[in-house]
Design an enzyme around this catalytic site. Sequence first.
Site, mmCIF file in Angstrom:
data_model
loop_
_atom_site.group_PDB
_atom_site.id
_atom_site.type_symbol
_atom_site.label_atom_id
_atom_site.label_comp_id
_atom_site.label_asym_id
_atom_site.label_seq_id
_atom_site.Cartn_x
_atom_site.Cartn_y
_atom_site.Cartn_z
ATOM 1 N N HIS A 140 0.820 -1.211 0.000
ATOM 2 C CA HIS A 140 0.000 0.000 0.000
ATOM 3 C C HIS A 140 0.857 1.266 0.000
ATOM 4 O O HIS A 140 0.347 2.369 -0.212
ATOM 5 C CB HIS A 140 -0.918 -0.004 1.222
ATOM 6 C CG HIS A 140 -2.223 0.704 1.000
ATOM 7 N ND1 HIS A 140 -2.483 1.441 -0.128
ATOM 8 C CD2 HIS A 140 -3.344 0.784 1.770
ATOM 9 C CE1 HIS A 140 -3.706 1.948 -0.056
ATOM 10 N NE2 HIS A 140 -4.242 1.566 1.084
ATOM 11 N N ASP A 195 -2.202 2.256 -4.524
ATOM 12 C CA ASP A 195 -3.414 2.693 -3.839
ATOM 13 C C ASP A 195 -4.524 1.663 -4.019
ATOM 14 O O ASP A 195 -4.464 0.800 -4.910
ATOM 15 C CB ASP A 195 -3.873 4.048 -4.382
ATOM 16 C CG ASP A 195 -2.893 5.164 -4.067
ATOM 17 O OD1 ASP A 195 -2.238 5.072 -2.998
ATOM 18 O OD2 ASP A 195 -2.759 6.095 -4.871
#
Length: 509
Positions: free
Chosen positions: A480, A484
């Site tokens: 992450h 995204d």
Amino acid sequence: MGTEVRVPTLGESVSEATVATWFKKPGDRVAADEMLCELETDKVTVEVHAPVAGRLVEIVAPEGTTVAVSALLAQIGAAEAGEDPAPEKTHAGAEAKAGAGESKMIDVMVPALGESVSEATVSTWFKKPGDTVAQDEMLCELETDKVSVEVPAPAAGVLAEILVTEGTTVAAGSKLALISSDGQGVAAAPKAETPKKTEAAPAQEPAPKKDVEDAPSARKAMAEAGLSPDAVQGTGRDGRIMKDDVARAVSGASQAAAPTPAPQPALPRQPVPADDAAREERVKMTRLRQTIARRLKEAQNTAAMLTTYNEVDMSGVMGLRNEYKDAFEKKHGTKMGFMSFFVKACCHALKEVPEVNAEIDGTDIVYKNYVHMGVAVGTPSGLVVPVVRDADQMGFAQIEKKIAELGLRARDGKLSMAEMQGGSFTISNGGVYGSLMSSPILNPPQSGILGMHKIQERPVVEKGQIVIRPMMYLALSYDHRIVDGKGAVTFLVRVKEALEDPRRLLLDL
């Protein structure tokens, strides 16, 4: 002009290192291949050896200096006239050579172990001192973090001496044994037992250790072995402890008393009743298993790992496969499986979401304009991930042939280091073992891994009607920090669309 000592290749995606420790000082004599200094990168410790024998004239990069690949570290000049440039040899092989007259001793060295791999463990010796060996006959086997490496005899003769025992960790380029070309100078007894000499070592009063810093690799090895510096006799300059000193201390302690090393898990092991303990078996982890454990934990500690899920109707792929599998095998000589569809679907999706095919290097993001697809393969000794290079430029038949070849080599333990390096994305198929749903773990430094699962018929709703379809759950684990949620979901949706309508792959839609 002297000989330059430069920073060696540091491994994939590593461009600089810090000079940690110099083991020689200007004016010292050095032998060819003798260790001069150690460099520390963000991943490994790298040893720098003397390219020639002579005298260390100048140290250009002192301890603490950050240096790039190929940067100048030091200068070595020729030894003075009439001086033996090499320091005195202390092992029995040199003594045998000196007393053997015309006997020629040939060194057996640790071969190159592959990019980013600097050490291995001597797993098995297939010969003993005094045995006759033919050229290229296998002498021993080394075990690295990833593969087993066979060491053949560089020449025919008699194995005069084994310098490194089974279970010892050795660096690339270090000496394993000596071969006598004419059978002279052969050790009377196997020198592999030399670590037992450490049993008598405590009788000698150790010299007080000076205030010097031990080698970084030695400090790491002592921490892993649970040893204090006081328990290790240093042989480096000014009494500093080297990695080989730690290995000798560990080997000597195990042979002298064979103690069970104190476990160092995150949680202490609960006491086991005596009757249960008698039915347990303790087996040392292989280097491969240790590396798998370390890298998986590093992935959890380093990456901001998250998993997103979807499901795919496999009717389209299965129908296409059933229709053309016989013609495909007849023309290409390989079976049409599901993996080629998944590889092509992922390559297609990675073009739209390139961050899933990228990696973080310090404060930079490295985008890959290619797809080197890692395909996880289960083997008897653990999970390995061979790489299908430039998979985005390959057709279905090429992909199927390459995966079949790599899978067979993986199960036979014949994969090379190069075949398991450089992957930019990974696919793991837990469905072959019956897994219905799981969260795959990242393969650092990659930013994404796709988990395939078991195909199972389930009721689904299509146009208001409940129908039975062959369904598979898909799971994408991603970092992450770079990917995204929108990108991860988009990637998985594009894979789903391509698999549910395989014609999209042909039209690049």
